[in-house]
Design an enzyme around this catalytic site. Structure first.
Site, PDB file in Angstrom:
ATOM      1  CD  GLU A  41      -2.830   1.237   2.368  1.00  0.00           C
ATOM      2  OE1 GLU A  41      -2.840   0.329   3.210  1.00  0.00           O
ATOM      3  OE2 GLU A  41      -3.591   2.226   2.386  1.00  0.00           O
ATOM      4  NE  ARG A 267       3.996  -7.874  10.828  1.00  0.00           N
ATOM      5  CZ  ARG A 267       3.491  -7.113   9.877  1.00  0.00           C
ATOM      6  NH1 ARG A 267       2.505  -7.542   9.117  1.00  0.00           N
ATOM      7  NH2 ARG A 267       3.956  -5.894   9.677  1.00  0.00           N
ATOM      8  CE  LYS A 277       3.135  -0.043   4.668  1.00  0.00           C
ATOM      9  NZ  LYS A 277       2.428  -0.103   3.386  1.00  0.00           N
TER      10      LYS A 277
HETATM   11  P1  ATP Z   1       2.743  -2.386   7.759  1.00  0.00           P
HETATM   12  O1  ATP Z   1       2.121  -3.035   8.936  1.00  0.00           O
HETATM   13  O2  ATP Z   1       4.188  -2.065   7.939  1.00  0.00           O
HETATM   14  O3  ATP Z   1       1.975  -1.236   7.231  1.00  0.00           O
HETATM   15  P2  ATP Z   1       1.561  -3.862   5.736  1.00  0.00           P
HETATM   16  O4  ATP Z   1       1.414  -5.332   5.692  1.00  0.00           O
HETATM   17  O5  ATP Z   1       0.347  -3.094   6.035  1.00  0.00           O
HETATM   18  O6  ATP Z   1       2.751  -3.505   6.678  1.00  0.00           O
HETATM   19  P3  ATP Z   1       1.704  -3.533   2.958  1.00  0.00           P
HETATM   20  O7  ATP Z   1       2.171  -2.395   2.158  1.00  0.00           O
HETATM   21  O8  ATP Z   1       0.274  -3.880   2.939  1.00  0.00           O
HETATM   22  O9  ATP Z   1       2.173  -3.269   4.436  1.00  0.00           O
HETATM   23  O10 ATP Z   1       2.583  -4.828   2.674  1.00  0.00           O
HETATM   24  C1  ATP Z   1       2.964  -5.271   1.413  1.00  0.00           C
HETATM   25  C2  ATP Z   1       3.387  -6.695   1.517  1.00  0.00           C
HETATM   26  O11 ATP Z   1       4.498  -6.820   2.399  1.00  0.00           O
HETATM   27  C3  ATP Z   1       2.289  -7.562   2.079  1.00  0.00           C
HETATM   28  O12 ATP Z   1       2.182  -8.721   1.292  1.00  0.00           O
HETATM   29  C4  ATP Z   1       2.746  -7.864   3.462  1.00  0.00           C
HETATM   30  O13 ATP Z   1       2.289  -9.119   3.886  1.00  0.00           O
HETATM   31  C5  ATP Z   1       4.252  -7.818   3.351  1.00  0.00           C
HETATM   32  N1  ATP Z   1       4.832  -7.448   4.636  1.00  0.00           N
HETATM   33  C6  ATP Z   1       4.617  -6.317   5.338  1.00  0.00           C
HETATM   34  N2  ATP Z   1       5.267  -6.339   6.504  1.00  0.00           N
HETATM   35  C7  ATP Z   1       5.938  -7.515   6.558  1.00  0.00           C
HETATM   36  C8  ATP Z   1       6.804  -8.136   7.520  1.00  0.00           C
HETATM   37  N3  ATP Z   1       7.110  -7.542   8.673  1.00  0.00           N
HETATM   38  N4  ATP Z   1       7.304  -9.351   7.218  1.00  0.00           N
HETATM   39  C9  ATP Z   1       7.018  -9.939   6.057  1.00  0.00           C
HETATM   40  N5  ATP Z   1       6.206  -9.427   5.114  1.00  0.00           N
HETATM   41  C10 ATP Z   1       5.670  -8.227   5.363  1.00  0.00           C
HETATM   42 MG    MG Z   2      -1.292  -3.464   4.705  1.00  0.00          MG
END
Ligand code: ATP
Ligand code: MG
Length: 569
Positions: A41, A267, A277
């Site tokens: 995102e 994760r 984020k």
């Molecule tokens: P955040 O909680 O940091 O906002 P998010 O999952 O909301 O992370 P996205 O931009 O939606 O952020 O994530 C893009 C991709 O990265 C998704 O497929 C997510 O599962 C993966 N991802 C995000 N954080 C992690 C993590 N800590 N470990 C592994 N994969 C991750």
């Molecule tokens: Mg997300």
């Protein structure tokens, strides 16, 4: 049936996800090569957790001869921005990956809306006029089923009419939502008629402007976007496990044949930092760091600015692998990968962080010798030498002198002899102090017979210290970066406090006036070095020929003395 492309030398790694993909390929399950996607995102910069997901998704595509899309999951108009899109693209490219297609979930709004209408027509979705708050309350609990709202029994025509008017912008935010009609008693709470679309009538979407009035929720957009793109396996983190049911329900209800399936993995959580984020955004907006690319940030941009190489991040991601259970990873494991990578790559130079003047009383005034220095230690494949000036006045590190040394201190002390790296043996004869009693200068003698570093009489000199020639050395600013948080899990704080209370107040120490050998002033910004006995450093983008600035990437694990004993001298 597509054959997996063999990677000539390295066999594909096998973890539970790769096993499943290999099986897809072997059984011809999808009638096409594996198709993955990385779906960020655009509401912040990418961090180490994303790097793990990137390495996994792009890695699988490469290893199995498939494809990997970069899809921006940009369905929330309130938080997203094109500046994040640009940063994300830059970071993925820098990590060394190339996407097959650059796609945007916001380009699927029309398609998703069509699906929404078809669900309404098929009796699988309805317009609910309760508030989101009421919907939450009426969803029931794990032990009691939810209560149907009046909207649930609305006739199809009326649902369709309301949905069209929602899209046309006739209703204010919150007046209605579209919900899937599944089961209000479902044991998985997510399946109790989840929300699909909500009104954001006046929101400005960074790509769609204000024309679009209803926005899909994550569960509605995500799986269907995968299906629209022909993704075969949708890899996501464990917290989406319960969403798999709605994922499968929606792609089936929308009529996709051979739809993608979701696989969840753990994760990445790293000690002494936060990988979220939302939290990283707070660090930026509340001024705890100097932006998303602050070298203390666990963002790709921060690590790049600090001096970490993409190779180290990729190797680290590979080393930690993928697992089905969440676990925190020690920051030491990451630092180890960074150090190993730099050890093989970067030249060594001499830099004195905490300068103390040494005057060689028996060295000719005005003489400058050029000593030969090796750029790499013997156990690194790279080679090369340079010359460094040597003269009567030198800088050594304050830490390498003790007026009253303990037994095993093999560096400078009154009457003690040490070796200067790549140079002579010197003996401390006199300690000069200022009025306050602070040591300001060491008066030493050098042994002219020891230019090679070894005394002809074979006498034993244990310690070797680094130094620079005072007249030629360049002054520089050195930024010593340390862990951003003072405790392994920053979220583990007393009630009423949040992760910010766990910040490490010493995560940045600036040394204003360190002394580095002069040759580095000619190197381009972004050159990495090992400052011998000190750590790995890179010149920062703010560095200029007039004012050199270095970032500490990571310290040294082994003391330099140990390395020297391995055979340098
Ligand atoms: P955040 O909680 O940091 O906002 P998010 O999952 O909301 O992370 P996205 O931009 O939606 O952020 O994530 C893009 C991709 O990265 C998704 O497929 C997510 O599962 C993966 N991802 C995000 N954080 C992690 C993590 N800590 N470990 C592994 N994969 C991750
Ligand atoms: Mg997300």
């Amino acid at each position: 049936m597509p054959e997996p492309t063999s990677l000539d030398s390295t066999p594909p790694r096998r973890d539970f996800i790769r096993e499943m993909v290999a099986e897809d390929v072997a059984t011809g399950r999808f009638n096409r090569g594996p198709a993955t996607r990385f779906p960020p995102e655009p509401n912040g910069f990418l961090h180490m957790g994303h790097a793990k997901s990137i390495c996994l998704n792009f890695g699988i595509a490469t290893e199995f001869g498939g494809t990997c899309n970069l899809r921006f999951d940009d369905t929330n108009p309130l938080t997203e921005d094109v500046k994040y899109v640009d940063a994300i693209k830059r970071d993925i490219s820098w990590l060394g990956f190339t996407w097959d297609n650059e796609l945007y979930a916001s380009d699927y709004f029309e398609k998703l809306y069509e699906i929404a209408e078809s669900l309404v027509i098929g009796g699988k979705a309805y317009v609910d006029s309760q508030s989101e708050e009421e919907i939450r309350t009426n969803r029931g609990t794990v032990t009691s089923p939810g209560t149907a709202s009046p909207g649930r029994s609305r006739p199809t025509e009326e649902n369709l009419d309301l949905l069209r008017r929602m899209k046309a912008g006739e209703f204010p935010d919150g007046a209605h939502v579209l919900r899937a009609k599944i089961d209000l008693g479902h044991p998985n709470m997510i399946m109790r008629d989840p929300l699909l679309l909500r009104i954001r009538r006046d929101a400005h979407h960074y790509r769609r402007g204000t024309a679009w009035k209803i926005f899909p929720l994550y569960d509605f957009a995500h799986g269907l976007s995968d299906a629209i793109e022909g993704i075969t396996r949708s890899l996501c983190t464990l917290e989406f496990k319960d969403s798999r049911a709605i994922y499968d329900w929606l792609v089936a209800a929308a009529g996709f044949t051979a739809p993608p399936t979701q696989i969840e993995f753990a994760r990445l959580e790293l000690d002494y930092t936060v990988l979220s984020k939302r939290k990283l955004l707070r660090l930026v907006t509340e001024g705890h760091v100097n932006g998303w690319d602050d070298p203390r940030m666990p963002t790709i941009a921060g690590l790049r600015r600090r001096g970490v190489r993409a190779e180290a991040i990729r190797i680290f991601a590979e080393t930690i692998g993928v697992a089905r259970k969440d676990a925190r990873v020690e920051i030491g494991a990451f630092e180890h990968a960074v150090r190993n990578d730099l050890n093989m790559e970067v030249p060594r130079v001499l830099c004195v962080l905490n300068p103390l003047k040494v005057v060689l009383t028996n060295y000719p005034e005005g003489l400058v010798e050029e000593l030969t220095a090796q750029n790499y230690p013997h156990d690194v494949p790279k080679t090369g030498t340079r010359t460094i000036p040597f003269s009567r006045e030198l800088w050594v590190d304050r830490d390498d002198f003790m007026e009253e040394p303990p037994k095993k201190f093999y560096r400078l002390a009154p009457g003690r002899e040490v070796r200067l790296r790549f140079g002579y043996l010197i003996t401390c004869r006199e300690v000069v102090k200022d009025a306050a009693g602070q040591v300001v200068e060491l008066r030493c003698t050098y042994d002219p017979e020891t230019r090679s570093g070894n005394p002809p009489d074979g006498r034993k000199v244990q310690g070797t210290i680094h130094w620079v020639s005072a007249a030629q050395a360049k002054s520089c600013e050195v930024r010593l970066y340390d862990r951003l948080f003072a405790q392994p899990n920053p979220d583990d704080v007393p009630e009423g406090k949040d992760f910010l209370s766990a910040l490490n107040p010493h995560s940045l120490v600036v040394i204003a006036n360190a002394k580095v050998e002069p040759g580095v002033a000619l190197d381009p910004v972004g050159t990495r070095y090992q400052f011998e006995r000190t750590g790995y450093f890179m010149s920062d983008e703010e560095s200029t020929a007039e004012k050199l600035v270095f970032n500490r990437i990571v310290g040294l694990r082994d003391s330099w003395v140990k390395e020297v004993n391995k055979g340098q001298k």
